[in-house]
Design an enzyme around this catalytic site. Structure first.
Site, PDB file in Angstrom:
ATOM      1  N   CYS A  63      26.418  25.281  40.183  1.00  0.00           N
ATOM      2  CA  CYS A  63      26.640  25.335  38.550  1.00  0.00           C
ATOM      3  C   CYS A  63      26.638  24.526  37.727  1.00  0.00           C
ATOM      4  O   CYS A  63      27.617  23.596  37.189  1.00  0.00           O
ATOM      5  CB  CYS A  63      27.665  26.491  37.682  1.00  0.00           C
ATOM      6  SG  CYS A  63      27.306  26.815  36.335  1.00  0.00           S
ATOM      7  N   CYS A  69      33.135  25.072  32.962  1.00  0.00           N
ATOM      8  CA  CYS A  69      34.301  26.316  33.066  1.00  0.00           C
ATOM      9  C   CYS A  69      34.469  26.651  33.720  1.00  0.00           C
ATOM     10  O   CYS A  69      35.371  26.342  34.588  1.00  0.00           O
ATOM     11  CB  CYS A  69      32.553  26.997  33.183  1.00  0.00           C
ATOM     12  SG  CYS A  69      32.580  28.597  33.938  1.00  0.00           S
ATOM     13  N   CYS A  72      35.490  28.804  37.762  1.00  0.00           N
ATOM     14  CA  CYS A  72      35.957  28.404  39.193  1.00  0.00           C
ATOM     15  C   CYS A  72      36.745  27.017  39.275  1.00  0.00           C
ATOM     16  O   CYS A  72      36.342  26.512  38.323  1.00  0.00           O
ATOM     17  CB  CYS A  72      33.704  27.783  39.530  1.00  0.00           C
ATOM     18  SG  CYS A  72      32.907  29.159  40.137  1.00  0.00           S
ATOM     19  N   GLN A 246      37.285  46.568  44.906  1.00  0.00           N
ATOM     20  CA  GLN A 246      37.095  44.736  45.768  1.00  0.00           C
ATOM     21  C   GLN A 246      36.571  44.317  45.173  1.00  0.00           C
ATOM     22  O   GLN A 246      34.898  44.939  44.787  1.00  0.00           O
ATOM     23  CB  GLN A 246      36.814  45.080  47.535  1.00  0.00           C
ATOM     24  CG  GLN A 246      37.812  45.961  48.621  1.00  0.00           C
ATOM     25  CD  GLN A 246      39.190  45.429  47.728  1.00  0.00           C
ATOM     26  OE1 GLN A 246      39.488  43.709  48.008  1.00  0.00           O
ATOM     27  NE2 GLN A 246      40.505  45.378  48.242  1.00  0.00           N
ATOM     28  N   GLU A 293      49.557  56.246  46.651  1.00  0.00           N
ATOM     29  CA  GLU A 293      49.433  54.885  45.814  1.00  0.00           C
ATOM     30  C   GLU A 293      50.037  55.042  44.565  1.00  0.00           C
ATOM     31  O   GLU A 293      50.331  56.272  43.947  1.00  0.00           O
ATOM     32  CB  GLU A 293      47.379  55.201  45.235  1.00  0.00           C
ATOM     33  CG  GLU A 293      46.975  54.972  44.112  1.00  0.00           C
ATOM     34  CD  GLU A 293      47.112  52.907  43.311  1.00  0.00           C
ATOM     35  OE1 GLU A 293      46.985  52.381  44.867  1.00  0.00           O
ATOM     36  OE2 GLU A 293      47.730  52.834  42.982  1.00  0.00           O
ATOM     37  N   ASP A 341      47.714  47.639  51.659  1.00  0.00           N
ATOM     38  CA  ASP A 341      47.194  46.150  50.742  1.00  0.00           C
ATOM     39  C   ASP A 341      47.907  46.662  49.527  1.00  0.00           C
ATOM     40  O   ASP A 341      47.292  46.857  48.723  1.00  0.00           O
ATOM     41  CB  ASP A 341      45.550  47.340  50.916  1.00  0.00           C
ATOM     42  CG  ASP A 341      44.951  46.456  50.337  1.00  0.00           C
ATOM     43  OD1 ASP A 341      45.517  45.004  50.195  1.00  0.00           O
ATOM     44  OD2 ASP A 341      44.001  46.821  49.553  1.00  0.00           O
ATOM     45  N   CYS A 367      46.479  39.722  49.284  1.00  0.00           N
ATOM     46  CA  CYS A 367      45.730  39.030  48.256  1.00  0.00           C
ATOM     47  C   CYS A 367      46.506  37.483  47.995  1.00  0.00           C
ATOM     48  O   CYS A 367      46.238  37.023  47.330  1.00  0.00           O
ATOM     49  CB  CYS A 367      45.278  39.956  47.027  1.00  0.00           C
ATOM     50  SG  CYS A 367      46.347  40.565  45.885  1.00  0.00           S
TER      51      CYS A 367
HETATM   52  C1  LIG Z   1      45.250  45.237  46.506  1.00  0.00           C
HETATM   53  S1  LIG Z   1      45.283  46.962  45.822  1.00  0.00           S
HETATM   54  C2  LIG Z   1      44.696  47.643  47.114  1.00  0.00           C
HETATM   55  C3  LIG Z   1      43.488  49.117  46.880  1.00  0.00           C
HETATM   56  C4  LIG Z   1      43.134  49.966  47.171  1.00  0.00           C
HETATM   57  N1  LIG Z   1      43.338  49.491  48.630  1.00  0.00           N
HETATM   58  C5  LIG Z   1      41.488  49.307  47.659  1.00  0.00           C
HETATM   59  O1  LIG Z   1      41.214  48.131  48.708  1.00  0.00           O
HETATM   60  O2  LIG Z   1      40.132  49.995  46.730  1.00  0.00           O
HETATM   61  C6  LIG Z   1      46.784  47.905  45.807  1.00  0.00           C
HETATM   62  C7  LIG Z   1      46.760  49.318  44.673  1.00  0.00           C
HETATM   63  O3  LIG Z   1      48.605  48.920  44.463  1.00  0.00           O
HETATM   64  C8  LIG Z   1      48.083  50.401  43.330  1.00  0.00           C
HETATM   65  N2  LIG Z   1      49.878  49.921  43.281  1.00  0.00           N
HETATM   66  C9  LIG Z   1      50.390  48.811  42.280  1.00  0.00           C
HETATM   67  N3  LIG Z   1      51.808  48.827  42.531  1.00  0.00           N
HETATM   68  C10 LIG Z   1      51.947  49.471  42.994  1.00  0.00           C
HETATM   69  C11 LIG Z   1      53.217  50.500  43.376  1.00  0.00           C
HETATM   70  N4  LIG Z   1      54.407  50.156  42.960  1.00  0.00           N
HETATM   71  N5  LIG Z   1      53.238  51.907  44.023  1.00  0.00           N
HETATM   72  C12 LIG Z   1      52.625  51.940  44.586  1.00  0.00           C
HETATM   73  N6  LIG Z   1      50.599  51.319  44.424  1.00  0.00           N
HETATM   74  C13 LIG Z   1      51.242  50.453  43.545  1.00  0.00           C
HETATM   75  C14 LIG Z   1      47.039  49.052  42.712  1.00  0.00           C
HETATM   76  O4  LIG Z   1      47.147  50.647  42.007  1.00  0.00           O
HETATM   77  C15 LIG Z   1      46.247  49.385  43.758  1.00  0.00           C
HETATM   78  O5  LIG Z   1      45.301  50.846  44.131  1.00  0.00           O
END
Ligand SMILES: C[S@@+](CC[C@H](N)C(=O)[O-])C[C@H]1O[C@@H](n2cnc3c(N)ncnc32)[C@H](O)[C@@H]1O
Length: 414
Positions: A63, A69, A72, A246, A293, A341, A367
């Site tokens: 780039c 910027c 990145c 994602q 969630e 996740d 992550c």
């Molecule tokens: C990394 S994202 C993953 C979402 C989903 N698995 C996806 O791949 O699209 C983490 C998720 O955890 C939820 N989250 C964050 N803190 C939380 C908590 N204390 N209890 C339950 N969910 C939570 C967020 O709202 C988010 O949707």
């Protein structure tokens, strides 16, 4: 050979933010291990390093805006180097807890596939600026040929900039969260002027002129021309404004393939931190899924997507704060596999409950390798085997590292 004197420093490693580090430590952004550099040291940093001896892993950044910027951090490094570095970040995080695992080859998303981004925008005396911040500053650089964003977003930048004089004041900055959906762009703008009738009319006209799927303001839907649907397996879901998604479609596919393999033949699966159903809905083609969630609006979107998709197994949802009220061993007993996740903080309390509940299989997505390794240690201490780790790089040229991993309980053969 350039002379090595006391002013010349050698970069020995990269830090977790992608900066080169010389003994001291002295940090220098956009340098690579093995490089000899010079420059004025302020505190523990060389702000403008001169590269005396470049690394063989140094490449010309694709780039032209890379020098300015801040979007990145690693475009000056060859792809195989970045892949090896991200892999090593995971290996080091695990080994800090005495763990190791077979590492699968990294899956890196191609350039120009990022389908969501938060852009910064500012109204100027003359014209506007819309793009990313320059490095470590509040200046905005516009990003006409961005190598990271999906072309649908890049091509829309001049149109999206039309919101800046309408909604922005000369003092403040606007944040535009832009997501590509099946029905067009889904845009959430934060930090705008308070709404009045005239502003409402202008925003409605502009949303129609630009043919956005949806415009939201500070997370509240302002106008939906078409539901900004996302596809999760056979289901179509309309996420609430600003919902987690994602970052790239290839990254999501790589994570989903890893998760689908790691849950094995389970007929009942718990999907923890389920978001809008990225994993839950595709898995419901073969198993019953309980999606948990914290955000009730995301779960409502997931549930609506499930209800209008024929042929899926039962999907139930539960809004629950999994940090404060993790699913307990009794709640977990009916599941053959668990997908987890969490956000960057990891899932310490929930992992402790999993370690004692001992579901057959756990598919972990993370992550943050540091909190992943901490939680993996808890599972391994409880007898789980860490079968493999798959690094998935959806944030190409950034220092972010994401991964999926498979754990099996002591009574499960591979
Ligand atoms: C990394 S994202 C993953 C979402 C989903 N698995 C996806 O791949 O699209 C983490 C998720 O955890 C939820 N989250 C964050 N803190 C939380 C908590 N204390 N209890 C339950 N969910 C939570 C967020 O709202 C988010 O949707």
């Amino acid at each position: 050979m350039p002379e090595t004197d006391h002013d010349t420093l050698t970069i020995t490693r990269l830090g977790l933010h992608g900066d080169g580090i010389a003994p001291g430590p002295v940090y220098a952004a956009r340098t690579l291990p093995g490089e000899e550099i010079r420059g004025e040291i302020t505190g523990d940093r060389i702000a403008a390093p001169k590269i005396v001896t470049p690394s063989p892993n140094r490449v010309k950044p694709p780039c032209p805006l890379y020098a300015r910027c801040g979007g990145c951090a690693l475009q000056h490094a060859a792809d195989p180097f970045v892949a090896g570095w991200k892999r090593q970040v995971v290996i080091d995080a695990l080994s800090a807890h005495g763990l190791s695992a077979p590492m699968r080859p990294i899956r890196t998303s191609p350039p120009r596939t990022r389908r969501r981004a938060t852009l910064s925008g500012r109204r100027l005396k003359k014209g506007t600026l819309l793009g990313f911040h320059t490095r470590a500053s509040d200046t905005i650089v516009d990003i006409p040929g961005c190598e990271v964003l999906a072309p649908t977003i890049t091509e829309a930048l001049p149109s999206l900039a039309e919101f800046l004089p309408v909604l922005g004041s000369r003092k403040g900055e606007l944040a535009l969260a832009v997501t590509v959906s099946e029905a067009g762009l889904d845009v959430d703008i934060r930090g705008g002027k308070p709404l009045d009738p005239a502003l409402r009319l202008s925003l409605t006209a502009l949303t129609q002129k630009l043919d956005l799927a949806r415009l939201s303001l500070d997370g509240e839907v302002f106008l939906t021309l078409r539901p900004p649907a996302q596809r999760f397996g056979p289901a179509s879901v309309t996420p609430p404004p600003g919902a987690f998604l994602q970052a790239t479609a290839p990254g999501e596919a790589a994570l989903l393939a890893a998760v689908a393999e790691a849950v094995g033949p389970a007929r009942r699966i718990a999907d923890l931190f389920a978001g809008c159903g990225t994993f839950a809905l595709p898995l419901a083609t073969r198993a019953e899924v309980h999606a948990v969630e914290g955000d009730a609006d995301m779960l409502a979107a997931l549930d609506a997507g499930w209800r209008k998709t024929p042929g899926l197994s039962k999907v139930t949802t539960e809004a629950r704060d999994l940090f404060r009220r993790p699913l307990l061993p009794d709640d977990l007993a009916r599941f053959g596999a668990v997908v987890i996740d969490p956000p960057r903080a990891g899932a310490e309390a929930q992992t402790a409950a999993l370690a004692s509940a001992q579901p057959d299989r756990i598919a972990a997505v993370s992550c943050n390798p540091v909190t992943f390794a901490r939680d993996a240690k808890m599972l391994c201490d409880a007898g789980y085997a860490l079968r493999w780790v798959q690094v998935v790089d959806q944030f190409r040229w950034s220092p972010h590292v994401e991964l999926a991993a498979a754990f099996t309980a002591p009574h499960i053969q591979p």
